[in-house]
Design a protein around this motif. Structure first.
Motif, PDB file in Angstrom:
ATOM      1  N   MET A  42       0.819  -1.264   0.059  1.00  0.00           N
ATOM      2  CA  MET A  42       0.012   0.053  -0.034  1.00  0.00           C
ATOM      3  C   MET A  42       0.882   1.220  -0.001  1.00  0.00           C
ATOM      4  SD  MET A  42      -3.024   0.859   2.544  1.00  0.00           S
ATOM      5  CE  MET A  42      -3.169   2.546   3.298  1.00  0.00           C
ATOM      6  N   PRO A  43       0.539   2.188  -0.968  1.00  0.00           N
ATOM      7  CA  PRO A  43       1.446   3.318  -1.012  1.00  0.00           C
ATOM      8  C   PRO A  43       1.402   4.341   0.260  1.00  0.00           C
ATOM      9  CG  PRO A  43      -0.428   3.612  -2.552  1.00  0.00           C
ATOM     10  CD  PRO A  43      -0.325   2.143  -1.856  1.00  0.00           C
ATOM     11  N   GLN A  44       2.429   4.995   0.289  1.00  0.00           N
ATOM     12  CA  GLN A  44       2.131   6.098   1.595  1.00  0.00           C
ATOM     13  C   GLN A  44       1.373   7.102   1.067  1.00  0.00           C
ATOM     14  OE1 GLN A  44       4.010   6.327   4.497  1.00  0.00           O
ATOM     15  NE2 GLN A  44       4.689   4.079   4.191  1.00  0.00           N
ATOM     16  N   LEU A  45       0.551   7.635   2.117  1.00  0.00           N
ATOM     17  CA  LEU A  45      -0.364   8.871   1.886  1.00  0.00           C
ATOM     18  C   LEU A  45       0.174   9.948   2.483  1.00  0.00           C
ATOM     19  CD1 LEU A  45      -3.733   7.199   2.474  1.00  0.00           C
ATOM     20  CD2 LEU A  45      -2.602   7.743   0.230  1.00  0.00           C
ATOM     21  N   SER A  46      -0.200  11.164   1.985  1.00  0.00           N
ATOM     22  CA  SER A  46       0.167  12.381   2.589  1.00  0.00           C
ATOM     23  C   SER A  46      -0.723  12.627   3.715  1.00  0.00           C
ATOM     24  CB  SER A  46       0.467  13.524   1.648  1.00  0.00           C
ATOM     25  OG  SER A  46      -0.976  13.686   1.374  1.00  0.00           O
ATOM     26  N   PRO A  47      -0.298  13.396   4.832  1.00  0.00           N
ATOM     27  CA  PRO A  47      -1.398  13.713   5.882  1.00  0.00           C
ATOM     28  C   PRO A  47      -2.501  14.356   5.475  1.00  0.00           C
ATOM     29  CG  PRO A  47       1.056  14.330   6.213  1.00  0.00           C
ATOM     30  CD  PRO A  47       1.071  13.932   5.095  1.00  0.00           C
ATOM     31  N   LEU A  48      -2.703  14.970   4.347  1.00  0.00           N
ATOM     32  CA  LEU A  48      -3.811  15.818   3.697  1.00  0.00           C
ATOM     33  C   LEU A  48      -4.815  14.587   3.359  1.00  0.00           C
ATOM     34  CD1 LEU A  48      -5.371  18.291   3.418  1.00  0.00           C
ATOM     35  CD2 LEU A  48      -4.225  18.532   1.035  1.00  0.00           C
ATOM     36  N   ASN A  49      -4.093  13.561   2.738  1.00  0.00           N
ATOM     37  CA  ASN A  49      -5.005  12.413   2.000  1.00  0.00           C
ATOM     38  C   ASN A  49      -5.468  11.633   3.369  1.00  0.00           C
ATOM     39  OD1 ASN A  49      -4.666  13.050  -0.327  1.00  0.00           O
ATOM     40  ND2 ASN A  49      -2.956  11.877  -0.746  1.00  0.00           N
ATOM     41  N   TRP A  50      -4.844  11.661   4.662  1.00  0.00           N
ATOM     42  CA  TRP A  50      -5.586  10.882   5.673  1.00  0.00           C
ATOM     43  C   TRP A  50      -6.453  11.811   6.257  1.00  0.00           C
ATOM     44  CZ3 TRP A  50      -5.045   6.277   6.362  1.00  0.00           C
ATOM     45  CH2 TRP A  50      -3.796   5.348   6.014  1.00  0.00           C
ATOM     46  N   ILE A  51      -6.539  13.125   6.247  1.00  0.00           N
ATOM     47  CA  ILE A  51      -7.519  13.886   6.733  1.00  0.00           C
ATOM     48  C   ILE A  51      -8.751  13.684   6.037  1.00  0.00           C
ATOM     49  CG2 ILE A  51      -8.296  16.181   7.275  1.00  0.00           C
ATOM     50  CD1 ILE A  51      -5.482  16.627   7.984  1.00  0.00           C
ATOM     51  N   PHE A  52      -8.374  13.704   4.552  1.00  0.00           N
ATOM     52  CA  PHE A  52      -9.754  13.377   3.442  1.00  0.00           C
ATOM     53  C   PHE A  52     -10.350  12.221   3.773  1.00  0.00           C
ATOM     54  CE2 PHE A  52      -7.795  16.843   0.443  1.00  0.00           C
ATOM     55  CZ  PHE A  52      -8.623  17.728   1.127  1.00  0.00           C
ATOM     56  N   LEU A  53      -9.301  11.225   3.897  1.00  0.00           N
ATOM     57  CA  LEU A  53     -10.172   9.570   4.472  1.00  0.00           C
ATOM     58  C   LEU A  53     -10.636   9.816   5.598  1.00  0.00           C
ATOM     59  CD1 LEU A  53      -7.411   7.063   3.001  1.00  0.00           C
ATOM     60  CD2 LEU A  53      -9.601   7.487   2.057  1.00  0.00           C
ATOM     61  N   PHE A  54     -10.397  10.285   6.444  1.00  0.00           N
ATOM     62  CA  PHE A  54     -10.859  10.450   7.838  1.00  0.00           C
ATOM     63  C   PHE A  54     -12.460  10.873   7.733  1.00  0.00           C
ATOM     64  CE2 PHE A  54     -11.863  12.490  11.723  1.00  0.00           C
ATOM     65  CZ  PHE A  54     -11.988  11.567  12.744  1.00  0.00           C
ATOM     66  N   LEU A  55     -12.542  12.070   7.110  1.00  0.00           N
ATOM     67  CA  LEU A  55     -13.630  13.058   6.810  1.00  0.00           C
ATOM     68  C   LEU A  55     -14.701  12.340   5.895  1.00  0.00           C
ATOM     69  CD1 LEU A  55     -12.251  16.620   6.502  1.00  0.00           C
ATOM     70  CD2 LEU A  55     -13.538  15.606   8.399  1.00  0.00           C
ATOM     71  N   LEU A  56     -14.137  11.508   4.855  1.00  0.00           N
ATOM     72  CA  LEU A  56     -14.948  10.826   4.210  1.00  0.00           C
ATOM     73  C   LEU A  56     -15.600   9.566   4.773  1.00  0.00           C
ATOM     74  CD1 LEU A  56     -15.906  10.381   1.078  1.00  0.00           C
ATOM     75  CD2 LEU A  56     -14.020   8.734   0.755  1.00  0.00           C
ATOM     76  N   PHE A  57     -14.834   8.871   5.514  1.00  0.00           N
ATOM     77  CA  PHE A  57     -15.408   7.731   6.520  1.00  0.00           C
ATOM     78  C   PHE A  57     -16.695   8.169   7.386  1.00  0.00           C
ATOM     79  CE2 PHE A  57     -15.386   5.493  10.757  1.00  0.00           C
ATOM     80  CZ  PHE A  57     -15.699   4.165  10.096  1.00  0.00           C
ATOM     81  N   TRP A  58     -16.452   9.368   8.059  1.00  0.00           N
ATOM     82  CA  TRP A  58     -17.365  10.047   8.928  1.00  0.00           C
ATOM     83  C   TRP A  58     -18.548  10.464   8.235  1.00  0.00           C
ATOM     84  CZ3 TRP A  58     -17.682   7.686  13.303  1.00  0.00           C
ATOM     85  CH2 TRP A  58     -16.527   7.104  13.856  1.00  0.00           C
ATOM     86  N   LEU A  59     -18.132  11.114   6.833  1.00  0.00           N
ATOM     87  CA  LEU A  59     -19.498  11.463   6.247  1.00  0.00           C
ATOM     88  C   LEU A  59     -20.419  10.492   5.835  1.00  0.00           C
ATOM     89  CD1 LEU A  59     -20.809  14.096   4.924  1.00  0.00           C
ATOM     90  CD2 LEU A  59     -19.264  13.509   2.820  1.00  0.00           C
ATOM     91  N   ALA A  60     -19.557   9.182   5.403  1.00  0.00           N
ATOM     92  CA  ALA A  60     -20.479   8.114   5.119  1.00  0.00           C
ATOM     93  C   ALA A  60     -21.405   7.488   6.129  1.00  0.00           C
ATOM     94  CB  ALA A  60     -19.306   6.899   4.480  1.00  0.00           C
ATOM     95  N   VAL A  61     -20.714   7.385   7.559  1.00  0.00           N
ATOM     96  CA  VAL A  61     -21.238   6.932   8.523  1.00  0.00           C
ATOM     97  C   VAL A  61     -22.343   7.740   8.774  1.00  0.00           C
ATOM     98  CG1 VAL A  61     -20.995   6.463  11.014  1.00  0.00           C
ATOM     99  CG2 VAL A  61     -19.137   5.889   9.396  1.00  0.00           C
TER     100      VAL A  61
END
Length: 52
Positions: A1-20
């Motif tokens: 799995m490729p390394q993600l930038s901190p900004l992408n981790w924040i986007f993934l976090f927000l996307l997950f909680w938005l989906a929930v």
């Protein structure tokens, strides 16, 4: 799995909680009784109280 930038981790976090949140709202909305057909039938059977 490729390394993600901190900004992408924040986007993934927000996307997950938005989906929930979206799924929770959809479940709540589908369990609402505001727009059930039996309520519409009851309102049709009541007399019209307006004179026009």
């Amino acid at each position: 799995m490729p390394q993600l930038s901190p900004l992408n981790w924040i986007f993934l976090f927000l996307l997950f909680w938005l989906a929930v949140l979206t799924i929770s709202i959809l479940i709540w909305w589908s369990s609402n009784t505001f727009f059930k057909p039996e309520h519409l039938e009851e309102s049709k059977s009541q007399e019209n109280k307006w004179n026009w």
